[in-house]
Design an enzyme around this catalytic site. Sequence first.
Site, PDB file in Angstrom:
ATOM      1  N   GLY A  12     -30.181 -21.548  34.398  1.00  0.00           N
ATOM      2  CA  GLY A  12     -29.513 -21.644  35.700  1.00  0.00           C
ATOM      3  C   GLY A  12     -28.005 -21.714  35.533  1.00  0.00           C
ATOM      4  O   GLY A  12     -27.307 -22.371  36.302  1.00  0.00           O
ATOM      5  N   ASP A  85     -35.193 -13.672  31.721  1.00  0.00           N
ATOM      6  CA  ASP A  85     -36.226 -13.747  32.752  1.00  0.00           C
ATOM      7  C   ASP A  85     -37.204 -14.834  32.304  1.00  0.00           C
ATOM      8  O   ASP A  85     -37.871 -14.675  31.284  1.00  0.00           O
ATOM      9  CB  ASP A  85     -36.901 -12.370  32.847  1.00  0.00           C
ATOM     10  CG  ASP A  85     -38.091 -12.391  33.806  1.00  0.00           C
ATOM     11  OD1 ASP A  85     -38.544 -13.497  34.200  1.00  0.00           O
ATOM     12  OD2 ASP A  85     -38.571 -11.302  34.145  1.00  0.00           O
ATOM     13  N   ASP A 177     -31.241 -38.527  38.108  1.00  0.00           N
ATOM     14  CA  ASP A 177     -30.975 -38.985  39.460  1.00  0.00           C
ATOM     15  C   ASP A 177     -29.483 -39.278  39.422  1.00  0.00           C
ATOM     16  O   ASP A 177     -29.053 -40.279  38.828  1.00  0.00           O
ATOM     17  CB  ASP A 177     -31.770 -40.253  39.782  1.00  0.00           C
ATOM     18  CG  ASP A 177     -31.499 -40.731  41.210  1.00  0.00           C
ATOM     19  OD1 ASP A 177     -30.329 -40.714  41.626  1.00  0.00           O
ATOM     20  OD2 ASP A 177     -32.454 -41.121  41.904  1.00  0.00           O
ATOM     21  N   HIS A 178     -28.685 -38.410  40.008  1.00  0.00           N
ATOM     22  CA  HIS A 178     -27.243 -38.515  39.745  1.00  0.00           C
ATOM     23  C   HIS A 178     -26.638 -39.813  40.283  1.00  0.00           C
ATOM     24  O   HIS A 178     -25.591 -40.229  39.841  1.00  0.00           O
ATOM     25  CB  HIS A 178     -26.490 -37.275  40.231  1.00  0.00           C
ATOM     26  CG  HIS A 178     -26.282 -37.211  41.717  1.00  0.00           C
ATOM     27  ND1 HIS A 178     -27.298 -36.946  42.600  1.00  0.00           N
ATOM     28  CD2 HIS A 178     -25.176 -37.373  42.474  1.00  0.00           C
ATOM     29  CE1 HIS A 178     -26.822 -36.957  43.825  1.00  0.00           C
ATOM     30  NE2 HIS A 178     -25.526 -37.213  43.794  1.00  0.00           N
ATOM     31  N   HIS A 240     -33.080 -41.571  45.231  1.00  0.00           N
ATOM     32  CA  HIS A 240     -31.876 -42.407  45.124  1.00  0.00           C
ATOM     33  C   HIS A 240     -32.065 -43.805  45.721  1.00  0.00           C
ATOM     34  O   HIS A 240     -31.715 -44.807  45.103  1.00  0.00           O
ATOM     35  CB  HIS A 240     -30.698 -41.735  45.838  1.00  0.00           C
ATOM     36  CG  HIS A 240     -30.506 -40.290  45.483  1.00  0.00           C
ATOM     37  ND1 HIS A 240     -30.547 -39.829  44.184  1.00  0.00           N
ATOM     38  CD2 HIS A 240     -30.242 -39.193  46.245  1.00  0.00           C
ATOM     39  CE1 HIS A 240     -30.330 -38.520  44.178  1.00  0.00           C
ATOM     40  NE2 HIS A 240     -30.147 -38.099  45.414  1.00  0.00           N
TER      41      HIS A 240
HETATM   42  C1  BG6 Z   1     -28.542 -35.043  46.812  1.00  0.00           C
HETATM   43  C2  BG6 Z   1     -29.202 -34.582  48.078  1.00  0.00           C
HETATM   44  O1  BG6 Z   1     -29.504 -35.536  45.924  1.00  0.00           O
HETATM   45  O2  BG6 Z   1     -27.590 -36.042  47.094  1.00  0.00           O
HETATM   46  C3  BG6 Z   1     -28.165 -34.101  49.082  1.00  0.00           C
HETATM   47  O3  BG6 Z   1     -30.094 -33.523  47.809  1.00  0.00           O
HETATM   48  C4  BG6 Z   1     -27.112 -35.160  49.268  1.00  0.00           C
HETATM   49  O4  BG6 Z   1     -28.768 -33.772  50.313  1.00  0.00           O
HETATM   50  C5  BG6 Z   1     -26.548 -35.617  47.940  1.00  0.00           C
HETATM   51  O5  BG6 Z   1     -26.076 -34.598  50.060  1.00  0.00           O
HETATM   52  C6  BG6 Z   1     -25.563 -36.750  48.090  1.00  0.00           C
HETATM   53  O6  BG6 Z   1     -24.959 -37.019  46.860  1.00  0.00           O
HETATM   54  P1  BG6 Z   1     -23.484 -37.592  46.763  1.00  0.00           P
HETATM   55  O7  BG6 Z   1     -23.247 -37.804  45.314  1.00  0.00           O
HETATM   56  O8  BG6 Z   1     -22.570 -36.570  47.369  1.00  0.00           O
HETATM   57  O9  BG6 Z   1     -23.474 -38.861  47.564  1.00  0.00           O
END
Ligand code: BG6
Length: 484
Positions: A12, A85, A177-178, A240
């Site tokens: 990606g 691919d 999970d950022h 989150h």
């Molecule tokens: C993502 C969601 O995981 O988190 C989005 O898919 C959301 O919909 C985003 O906008 C928010 O992340 P952050 O870091 O901008 O608060």
Amino acid sequence: NNSEPVLMMLFGATGDLAKRKLYPAFFRLFRQQVLNNHFAVIGTARRPWSDDHFREVIADAIADQNPTEPEQSAFLQHFYYQSHDVGDASHYQTLAKLADKLDQQYQLAGNRMYYLAMAPRFFGQIVTQLKAAKIIDTAGFNRVVLEKPFGTDYESANKLSQELTQVFPEKDIFRIDHYLGKEMIQNILTLRATNSLLESQWSNQYIDNVQITFAEALGVEQRGGYYDQTGALKDMVQNHILQVLSLLAMELPTKMSEAAIRTGKVAALKAVRIYNAAEVAENFVRGQYTAGSLNNAQFAGYREEPAVDPQSRTETFVAGKFQIDNERWQGVPFYVRTGKRLTEKGTRINIVFKNLTANAAIATQNILTIYIQPTEGFSLSLNGKALDNQSTTTPIRLSYRHDSQMMANTPEAYERLLHDIITGDATNFTHWDEVAQSWRIVDTIRQAWDQDDQPLPTYAAGTMGPKAAFDLVAKNGNQWIWQP
Ligand code: BG6
């Protein structure tokens, strides 16, 4: 700084996430020498790009960090592009050869990381092919990194998990999970573990309720196709918000190891009550935004957004009350809310303490607020004597916010998380047991909603959600602490 040689294979590589988050984070890690001479990146995607074009795209993505010319060219020479691919076995043979060549050239010790920045329906196929082509048969580590969503419910997530674990052991699966890379979310356990003032009060004896708000000002932007199939519950609560809830609610381990923290989080999630349909109706509300305006800006309604079904019943807002059935939290509502097109962007946690003094009549509740975004910091509200008046109080707020310079210097979420993957620290990633339990919690809410064909509550874009979200807390005698 810890550093390990590593080959990163990025599936990606032409996508938005790679450009907006990953390349800039790689560059910051390069500047700090976490990535030094011993790293290489193979970018793959369908498009037939050359290495040169790939490097130009990366140069663009890091331009705002103002690299010097020598710095930039030293960085870019580590990047290679291979058109790919994901369904074609012969393409993995090509990848295998390139990987071996780069391993030699940069002395990468067989350490490999596979970053799947792609639609989840490809995950199973990719890892199976990586194994078949023996790409993962190296002497070094082999770690796979996945972006959400991890499944669309418990069943699909479980199936995906089984496919993955046929190739990678759980310890080598890094689910991003950022939010777990964000400064103030990482600070939750530190705050609790290092302030006896707080931790001694951290239970239903002293805490009245907990509020977790993840408000967004943006609408669905260009992501209508994904979002309309997903909705706020699965987009934000399943991952989150439940992660943050688990960090707030867990028992603190005596030793903060990766395993002990995970055990604590899983136990907290397992104590979250799973609702039946009647309880969902009682404890959760959803909403969808309609056209609205704020500060002279006009916003379209959700059903008018690009790629959204004009009859859509997808929720763009959720508010709910979770209950945690254990000794520590019995009786304490954990309120959560999140939505798109709310009044402003604001991610924060309010811990509302009980008012237990003999002078409750003249005192307000103490509140600890943890600010996650857009500012970072915390505040604690106390009562002080009102000037010239012994018999009444004035609220005082002790407040600490990171200033913008400090914020500019804090590492970004992706930078921390990539660093953790390279060094093999999975503390800030979601383990399968957490994902599984989060789906169990969310699935029954989703199912109850799917059975319910009453009109969806709405809210005007620019407001803080439907009236039902305010009623939800009011019926317990509470109110949302943050009301912008
Ligand atoms: C993502 C969601 O995981 O988190 C989005 O898919 C959301 O919909 C985003 O906008 C928010 O992340 P952050 O870091 O901008 O608060």
